[in-house]
Design a protein around this motif. Structure first.
Motif, short mmCIF file in Angstrom:
data_model
loop_
_atom_site.label_atom_id
_atom_site.label_comp_id
_atom_site.label_asym_id
_atom_site.label_seq_id
_atom_site.Cartn_x
_atom_site.Cartn_y
_atom_site.Cartn_z
N HIS A 23 1.02 -1.24 0.01
CA HIS A 23 -0.31 -0.10 -0.04
C HIS A 23 0.95 1.27 -0.05
CE1 HIS A 23 -3.17 2.92 0.82
NE2 HIS A 23 -3.93 1.99 0.78
N PRO A 24 0.46 2.27 -0.92
CA PRO A 24 1.70 3.54 -1.06
C PRO A 24 1.54 4.34 0.14
CG PRO A 24 -0.23 3.49 -2.50
CD PRO A 24 -0.32 2.10 -1.87
N PHE A 25 0.28 4.23 0.77
CA PHE A 25 0.30 5.15 1.97
C PHE A 25 1.24 4.43 3.29
CE2 PHE A 25 -4.16 6.42 0.64
CZ PHE A 25 -3.75 7.34 -0.12
N LEU A 26 1.41 3.21 3.38
CA LEU A 26 2.01 2.57 4.23
C LEU A 26 3.71 2.91 4.03
CD1 LEU A 26 0.16 -0.84 4.86
CD2 LEU A 26 0.19 1.38 6.46
N THR A 27 4.17 2.68 2.60
CA THR A 27 5.34 3.09 2.34
C THR A 27 5.82 4.55 2.60
OG1 THR A 27 4.75 3.39 0.11
CG2 THR A 27 5.66 1.21 0.67
N LEU A 28 4.70 5.30 2.18
CA LEU A 28 4.89 6.76 2.32
C LEU A 28 5.09 7.32 3.66
CD1 LEU A 28 5.30 9.69 0.84
CD2 LEU A 28 2.72 9.68 0.79
N THR A 29 4.40 6.85 4.39
CA THR A 29 4.43 7.48 5.85
C THR A 29 5.69 6.84 6.46
OG1 THR A 29 2.99 5.60 6.75
CG2 THR A 29 1.77 7.76 6.23
N LEU A 30 6.13 5.71 6.38
CA LEU A 30 7.32 4.97 6.92
C LEU A 30 8.55 5.57 6.33
CD1 LEU A 30 8.80 3.16 8.35
CD2 LEU A 30 8.50 1.42 6.77
N PHE A 31 8.37 6.06 5.03
CA PHE A 31 9.64 6.62 4.37
C PHE A 31 9.70 8.02 4.65
CE2 PHE A 31 10.91 3.11 1.20
CZ PHE A 31 10.67 2.27 1.86
N ILE A 32 8.57 8.79 4.85
CA ILE A 32 8.65 10.01 5.68
C ILE A 32 9.65 9.99 6.79
CG2 ILE A 32 7.34 11.98 6.44
CD1 ILE A 32 5.33 11.59 4.08
N ALA A 33 8.79 9.08 7.78
CA ALA A 33 9.67 9.09 8.86
C ALA A 33 11.09 8.71 9.13
CB ALA A 33 8.88 7.94 9.84
N MET A 34 11.62 8.01 7.88
CA MET A 34 12.92 7.68 7.86
C MET A 34 13.75 8.76 7.21
SD MET A 34 13.07 3.60 7.18
CE MET A 34 12.44 3.58 5.70
N PHE A 35 13.07 9.11 6.08
CA PHE A 35 14.14 10.22 5.23
C PHE A 35 13.69 11.44 5.23
CE2 PHE A 35 14.22 5.83 3.30
CZ PHE A 35 15.41 5.55 3.59
N GLU A 36 12.65 12.05 5.49
CA GLU A 36 12.03 13.48 5.45
C GLU A 36 13.26 14.45 6.13
OE1 GLU A 36 8.06 16.08 5.77
OE2 GLU A 36 8.79 14.97 7.65
N ARG A 37 13.69 13.92 7.01
CA ARG A 37 14.69 14.74 7.98
C ARG A 37 15.97 15.04 7.20
NH1 ARG A 37 16.40 9.51 11.90
NH2 ARG A 37 14.32 9.07 11.29
N ASP A 38 16.32 14.42 6.09
CA ASP A 38 17.48 14.59 5.09
C ASP A 38 17.00 15.40 3.98
OD1 ASP A 38 18.68 12.48 6.85
OD2 ASP A 38 18.03 11.07 5.30
N HIS A 39 16.01 16.00 3.91
CA HIS A 39 15.53 16.72 2.93
C HIS A 39 14.86 18.33 3.26
CE1 HIS A 39 15.80 12.59 1.30
NE2 HIS A 39 16.21 13.49 0.23
N GLY A 40 14.53 18.90 2.45
CA GLY A 40 13.80 20.46 2.63
C GLY A 40 12.41 20.03 2.74
N PRO A 41 11.43 21.05 3.14
CA PRO A 41 10.22 21.00 3.13
C PRO A 41 9.56 20.26 1.93
CG PRO A 41 10.77 23.06 3.95
CD PRO A 41 11.72 22.44 3.40
N LEU A 42 8.85 19.36 2.13
CA LEU A 42 8.04 18.61 0.93
C LEU A 42 9.01 17.93 -0.05
CD1 LEU A 42 4.69 20.42 0.48
CD2 LEU A 42 5.18 18.23 1.58
N GLU A 43 10.27 18.16 -0.07
CA GLU A 43 11.28 17.67 -1.03
C GLU A 43 11.08 16.27 -1.05
OE1 GLU A 43 16.12 18.32 -2.19
OE2 GLU A 43 15.40 18.54 -0.13
N TYR A 44 11.12 15.60 -0.06
CA TYR A 44 11.17 14.03 -0.36
C TYR A 44 9.83 13.69 -0.79
CZ TYR A 44 11.29 9.04 0.84
OH TYR A 44 11.17 8.07 0.59
N GLN A 45 8.93 14.10 -0.26
CA GLN A 45 7.42 13.73 -0.70
C GLN A 45 7.28 13.83 -2.18
OE1 GLN A 45 8.08 15.20 1.96
NE2 GLN A 45 6.57 14.96 3.29
N LEU A 46 7.79 14.84 -2.75
CA LEU A 46 8.04 15.14 -4.28
C LEU A 46 8.54 14.21 -4.82
CD1 LEU A 46 7.86 19.03 -4.10
CD2 LEU A 46 6.14 17.64 -4.56
N ALA A 47 9.74 14.08 -4.37
CA ALA A 47 10.61 12.93 -4.94
C ALA A 47 10.05 11.44 -4.82
CB ALA A 47 12.19 12.72 -4.22
#
Length: 119
Positions: free
Chosen positions: A78-102
């Protein structure tokens, strides 16, 4: 292949901050540990009743171990499960919304109908 097991892995890892950090730092070891120790607990199997079907196949295991969210989506996770988990893991390494857009850009090559994400 079990979409349920993929989704259960993503869901349970995402719900525990310590497991999120473990999966971020040691993804392959975390996948191996979870598959060996936790997958059978989903059905409350005791040691003598462990099921052999609750295991990832090689493709699933590799996609999880390499954080390959595109491949996981193609496998039906499910894409929402990967997105929420990967945001928790990788968003800190990127600017605002940068990880989500990538994340979204990496899925742009896919067209409808998308893989079935029903569980």
């Amino acid at each position: 292949m079990s979409k349920y097991l993929l989704d259960k892995f993503l869901f349970t890892i995402d719900r525990d901050p310590a497991l999120v950090e473990r999966y971020r730092g040691e993804p392959r070891a975390t996948v191996e540990w979870w598959e060996a120790e936790e997958a059978n607990r989903i059905l409350s199997c005791i040691a003598d009743e462990r099921s052999t079907w609750l295991a990832f196949d090689d493709v699933e295991r590799e996609a999880l171990a390499t954080h390959d969210h595109v491949r996981l989506f193609e496998l039906g996770a499910h894409p929402f499960l990967t997105l929420t988990l990967f945001i928790a893991m990788f968003e800190r390494d990127h600017g605002p919304l940068e990880y989500q857009l990538a994340y979204g850009a990496a899925l742009q090559h896919l067209s409808m109908p998308y893989p079935d994400i029903a569980t």
